[in-house]
Each structure stands twice: as structure tokens, then as C-alpha cells.
Write a protein that holds these residues in place. Structure first.
Motif, short mmCIF file in Angstrom:
data_model
loop_
_atom_site.label_atom_id
_atom_site.label_comp_id
_atom_site.label_asym_id
_atom_site.label_seq_id
_atom_site.Cartn_x
_atom_site.Cartn_y
_atom_site.Cartn_z
N THR A 50 0.83 -1.20 0.00
CA THR A 50 0.00 0.00 0.00
C THR A 50 0.87 1.25 0.00
O THR A 50 1.68 1.44 0.91
CB THR A 50 -0.92 0.01 1.25
OG1 THR A 50 -1.69 -1.18 1.22
CG2 THR A 50 -1.84 1.21 1.25
N CYS A 51 0.70 2.10 -1.01
CA CYS A 51 1.44 3.36 -1.06
C CYS A 51 0.93 4.27 0.06
O CYS A 51 -0.26 4.25 0.39
CB CYS A 51 1.26 4.05 -2.41
SG CYS A 51 1.80 3.02 -3.78
N ASP A 52 1.84 5.10 0.58
CA ASP A 52 1.50 5.88 1.78
C ASP A 52 0.35 6.87 1.59
O ASP A 52 -0.29 7.28 2.54
CB ASP A 52 2.74 6.66 2.26
CG ASP A 52 3.75 5.74 2.91
OD1 ASP A 52 3.51 4.52 2.93
OD2 ASP A 52 4.79 6.24 3.39
N PHE A 53 0.12 7.29 0.33
CA PHE A 53 -0.89 8.33 0.08
C PHE A 53 -2.23 7.74 -0.37
O PHE A 53 -3.18 8.46 -0.59
CB PHE A 53 -0.40 9.28 -1.01
CG PHE A 53 -0.07 8.58 -2.31
CD1 PHE A 53 -1.04 8.41 -3.29
CD2 PHE A 53 1.19 8.06 -2.53
CE1 PHE A 53 -0.75 7.75 -4.46
CE2 PHE A 53 1.49 7.40 -3.72
CZ PHE A 53 0.52 7.23 -4.68
N CYS A 54 -2.30 6.40 -0.50
CA CYS A 54 -3.41 5.80 -1.25
C CYS A 54 -4.65 5.53 -0.40
O CYS A 54 -4.56 4.91 0.66
CB CYS A 54 -2.94 4.50 -1.88
SG CYS A 54 -4.24 3.75 -2.87
N ALA A 55 -5.79 5.97 -0.93
CA ALA A 55 -7.06 5.70 -0.24
C ALA A 55 -7.97 4.83 -1.11
O ALA A 55 -9.14 4.65 -0.79
CB ALA A 55 -7.76 7.01 0.09
N PHE A 56 -7.43 4.30 -2.24
CA PHE A 56 -8.26 3.43 -3.08
C PHE A 56 -8.43 2.07 -2.42
O PHE A 56 -7.55 1.62 -1.69
CB PHE A 56 -7.61 3.23 -4.46
CG PHE A 56 -7.54 4.48 -5.27
CD1 PHE A 56 -8.69 5.15 -5.64
CD2 PHE A 56 -6.32 5.00 -5.65
CE1 PHE A 56 -8.63 6.32 -6.39
CE2 PHE A 56 -6.23 6.17 -6.39
CZ PHE A 56 -7.40 6.82 -6.76
N TYR A 57 -9.53 1.40 -2.76
CA TYR A 57 -9.72 0.05 -2.21
C TYR A 57 -8.78 -0.91 -2.94
O TYR A 57 -8.81 -1.01 -4.17
CB TYR A 57 -11.17 -0.41 -2.36
CG TYR A 57 -11.30 -1.86 -1.97
CD1 TYR A 57 -11.12 -2.24 -0.64
CD2 TYR A 57 -11.52 -2.86 -2.91
CE1 TYR A 57 -11.16 -3.57 -0.27
CE2 TYR A 57 -11.57 -4.19 -2.55
CZ TYR A 57 -11.39 -4.53 -1.22
OH TYR A 57 -11.41 -5.85 -0.84
N GLY A 86 -8.65 0.39 -14.01
CA GLY A 86 -7.84 1.06 -13.01
C GLY A 86 -7.76 0.20 -11.75
O GLY A 86 -8.18 -0.95 -11.73
N GLY A 87 -7.23 0.79 -10.71
CA GLY A 87 -7.12 -0.04 -9.51
C GLY A 87 -6.73 0.76 -8.30
O GLY A 87 -6.96 1.96 -8.23
N GLY A 88 -6.07 0.02 -7.45
CA GLY A 88 -5.37 -1.24 -7.67
C GLY A 88 -4.30 -1.17 -8.77
O GLY A 88 -3.95 -0.12 -9.25
N THR A 89 -3.81 -2.32 -9.08
CA THR A 89 -2.76 -2.45 -10.07
C THR A 89 -3.16 -3.56 -11.05
O THR A 89 -2.84 -4.72 -10.82
CB THR A 89 -1.42 -2.83 -9.37
OG1 THR A 89 -1.26 -2.02 -8.21
CG2 THR A 89 -0.24 -2.64 -10.27
S1 SF4 Z 1 -3.82 1.67 -5.97
FE1 SF4 Z 1 -1.98 2.65 -6.81
S2 SF4 Z 1 -1.49 4.20 -5.30
FE2 SF4 Z 1 -2.87 2.75 -4.29
S3 SF4 Z 1 -1.54 1.27 -3.26
FE3 SF4 Z 1 -2.02 0.45 -5.28
S4 SF4 Z 1 -0.32 1.13 -6.58
FE4 SF4 Z 1 -0.27 2.39 -4.73
#
Ligand code: SF4
Length: 399
Positions: A30-37, A72-75
Motif C-alpha cells: 500500500t502506497c503511503d498516500f493511497c485511499a483506493f480500495y 484502473g485499480g489497484g494495479t
Molecule cells: S492503488 Fe496505486 S497508489 Fe494505491 S496502493 Fe495500489 S499502486 Fe499504490
């Protein structure tokens, strides 16, 4: 029939654009700035996701062919080539899904392999969006990103060699400890690669992220003046390099603006598949539950779009078209919005626009309204004021 009348008739007969968004909810960390599910993938969770995706697509009454597709995502690139192929088959099973006008896939540089790119190309993907964020190792580490500068360059070369019609690079600025010179060096390095499109996002501090915790502990600080300076330098530098700004964060060479996002910002219709994916179609806006097992269970029961479900009114669509439209450089034509929603509080909206114009933040040409550069720097506040004019509570202002 005159040429103008013929064009009007052809326009009326053309179906409204329909987008498809697929949320692939897997990330390695998890990237430090990420709020995506997103969750860490396992063989079982990936199998469950792919199977249910097809079941969810079958729940939708597709009334016209897809115009655009966006994964999109996620990855998405964390999926194996075989699983990417299975997700593509789900898209191919939807009307228009075999050859939409534009098909974007977001890829993390560390996930770009020739095998994955070959599957995506043969599936019909036209556009790759690489999540670069920065080329500086210290800043990538500060964001908790798992790739290196060398990895970005290698990924870009592979994407270009695979022959996609359009390539975007995502960059972020106003990062903790980032200087203006470092940001400009990132822009220059991106431009030197010659992508077709560049997205530049100001770092936002979302609740429940590692970065939010650092902010609340005083380990990182906000610097509004520095952010504004970075916005302005971005606009100047990318403009000089031949990238036309068409939205606050988006710049493109001619013919490469993201059609899927334009449809979303213009309050067109799109269907979202996958956990947490939002949809707007058939008179409703809503989202899927942001939880893979719960989403799978609900889809199994024939339920989707169960969260934040809102019936779309003409006034709500007009309000949102104005909020998002003012973020675009072309601005908004108030004429069609008034015609679509005559009951909206236009006197209050007109008064707001007059005030913004008097303050030098907006410009008006007949019914066309757009923000000036200074107004775009304050776009979040302007959006909040539009919402108040429409009788909504103001949204919290980010970055
Ligand atoms: S969705 Fe993108 S920004 Fe968020 S944790 Fe995954 S790679 Fe990082």
C-alpha cells in the motif's frame, strides 16, 4: 438537407457515449498516500474476482455499445497474462467491447512485462497509463512506491515497443520534502520520454492513509504557496513542451486527451465493474461495496451498485457538470445545462459566475464560462461555491 442540418441529424442519431470502468483491486503493497480500495492478491481472490466480474457484467442491461473502457485499480498489471486475458474476455462479451474507441489500462512500472503487454495489445487495449509519480528515488521511497527510475525507463521502452496508440505518464507533486527544482526535473524527464499525455496530481492527504498519520503527527507539512507555485510552473513548462492543458491535472498532445475521463467529467454514463467501482447510468449513480468477498457475495445474489445509491436528477447532473466542467480549460456551456435543468437555481449560479468574473477568476463568452489560470488554482473552492449555489453543503477543500 443542408450540411449543418445533416450534421445535427447525425448528432441526434449518434448514441450517447457509454464508458466501462473495471476496478482491479490488487496491489503488492500500500502506497503511503493511497485511499483506493485494494488488497494483496492470492490465487483464490484473483480467481474469485475474475469469475464474479463476468457475472456482474451479465447483470447489466447494455442498451448501446461501449465507447471507452478503462481498467484502473489497484494495479491491473499485477494480474498474470492469463488472468488479464480472462478479464479482457469479459469486456469482449459486452456490446462494443471488442473494439471500443479507446481502451486504457493503468500499469505500475514494476508490473510491465512483454508478456502482459502482448496480451493487452492483442485484446484491443489502445492506451497505457504508467503510474510513474516521480523519477527521484528519495521521493518514491517517501511515497512508499515499489519501483526505481530505471524501472520506469524500461517499462516505458517496452510499452512503446509494443505499439500502443497512446501512452500517459502519471506524475505527482507537492510531495513531502520535494523542492521546486526537483519537480521541474521530474517534468523534464517525463517530457524527454515524449509520452502522448501527462497527468500531474497534487498530493492530497486522504484520511486513513499512512501519509495522513504523518501529517497529523507533524512529520510532514502542507505548504499552500509552494503548491500554487508548482501548479503554475507545471502549466508553463508542459505548455512550452507542446502539451495542451485540457483539465487542471491533464495535458495532451493533439488528439490524445482521455476520452473516457472527458465523458465522466461531462456527466455522461458509465458502468463500473468490480469492488468499489462507481457507476452512473440508467438514472442512477452508485458504487459497489469496497470489499472483495462482500462484492462477490452480492453479485452472486444478483446485486450491484448497492452503496451511495442516488437517483439522478437533472439539477444534480447540471451541478456536477458545472463543478467538473469548470476544471476543464474549455469550461462549460451553460445553455444546454439550463435547458436540461430549468428548475435549478440559475439566478444564484449566474450571480456566482458574475462575481468570479469580476474577481478575475472566470471569463465568460455568451453562455460559455471557463476559469482563468488564477481561478483554476482555486478550482476546489470554486467547486464548493457552485455546490452551495445549488443548495448543497460545501465539500471539504483538498490541496
Ligand atoms: S492503488 Fe496505486 S497508489 Fe494505491 S496502493 Fe495500489 S499502486 Fe499504490
Amino acid at each position: 438537407m443542408s450540411a449543418v442540418a445533416a450534421e445535427e441529424q447525425a448528432k441526434a442519431e449518434r448514441p450517447e457515449p457509454l464508458g466501462l470502468y473495471v476496478h482491479v483491486p490488487f496491489c503488492a503493497s500500500t502506497c503511503d498516500f493511497c485511499a483506493f480500495y485494494q488488497v494483496s492478491p492470492t490465487a483464490e481472490s484473483v480467481r474469485c474476482f475474475v469469475n464474479r466480474l463476468s457475472a456482474e457484467a451479465a447483470l447489466i442491461g447494455w442498451d448501446r455499445p461501449l465507447s471507452t473502457v478503462f481498467w484502473g485499480g489497484g494495479t491491473p498489471g499485477l494480474l498474470s497474462p492469463a488472468d488479464l486475458g480472462r478479464v479482457a474476455e469479459v469486456v469482449h462479451g459486452i456490446p462494443g467491447g471488442a473494439s471500443p474507441g479507446e481502451w486504457t489500462v493503468e500499469l505500475a512500472p514494476s508490473s510491465v512485462t512483454r508478456e502482459r503487454l502482448a496480451v493487452l495489445r492483442s485484446a484491443g487495449v489502445t492506451r497505457v497509463s504508467l503510474g510513474v509519480q516521480s523519477f527521484r528515488p528519495a521521493l518514491l521511497a517517501a511515497l512508499g512506491r515499489a519501483h526505481t527510475r530505471e524501472r520506469v525507463h524500461r517499462a516505458y521502452e517496452r510499452v512503446r515497443a509494443a505499439g500502443f496508440a497512446s501512452v500517459n505518464l502519471d506524475l505527482m507533486f507537492a510531495l513531502p520534502g520535494q523542492t521546486a527544482a526537483e519537480w521541474e526535473a521530474d517534468i523534464d524527464e517525463a517530457v524527454a520520454l515524449a509520452p502522448d499525455h501527462i497527468s500531474t496530481y497534487c498530493l492530497t492527504f486522504e484520511e486513513d492513509t499512512a501519509l495522513w498519520v504523518k501529517l497529523s503527527q507533524g512529520r510532514v507539512r502542507l505548504d499552500a504557496e509552494n503548491e500554487a507555485r508548482m501548479y503554475e510552473r507545471t502549466w508553463e513548462r508542459l505548455g512550452a513542451a507542446g502539451y495542451a492543458q485540457y483539465e487542471i491535472s491533464n495535458f495532451a498532445r493533439p488528439g490524445h486527451a482521455c476520452v473516457h475521463n472527458l465523458n465522466t467529467w461531462r456527466m455522461g454514463e458509465w458502468a463500473g465493474l468490480g469492488p468499489s467501482a462507481a457507476s452512473q447510468m440508467g438514472g442512477w449513480r452508485g458504487a459497489n461495496v469496497a470489499d472483495l468477498p462482500k462484492w462477490a457475495e452480492r453479485v452472486g445474489r444478483g446485486e450491484r451498485m448497492t452503496e451511495d445509491r442516488t437517483a439522478l436528477s437533472a439539477a444534480l447532473l447540471a451541478e456536477d457538470a458545472l463543478v467538473f466542467g469548470l476544471r476543464m480549460n474549455a469550461g462549460v456551456d451553460l445553455g444546454p445545462l439550463r435547458a436540461r435543468s430549468p428548475e435549478a437555481p440559475w439566478a444564484r449560479v449566474e450571480a456566482l459566475i458574475d462575481r468570479l468574473a469580476a474577481e478575475g477568476l472566470a471569463a465568460r463568452d455568451g453562455s460559455q464560462v471557463r476559469l482563468e489560470a488564477r481561478g483554476r488554482l482555486l478550482a476546489d473552492s470554486v467547486g464548493s461555491e457552485v455546490m452551495v449555489a445549488f443548495g448543497q453543503p460545501a465539500a471539504p477543500v483538498a490541496c
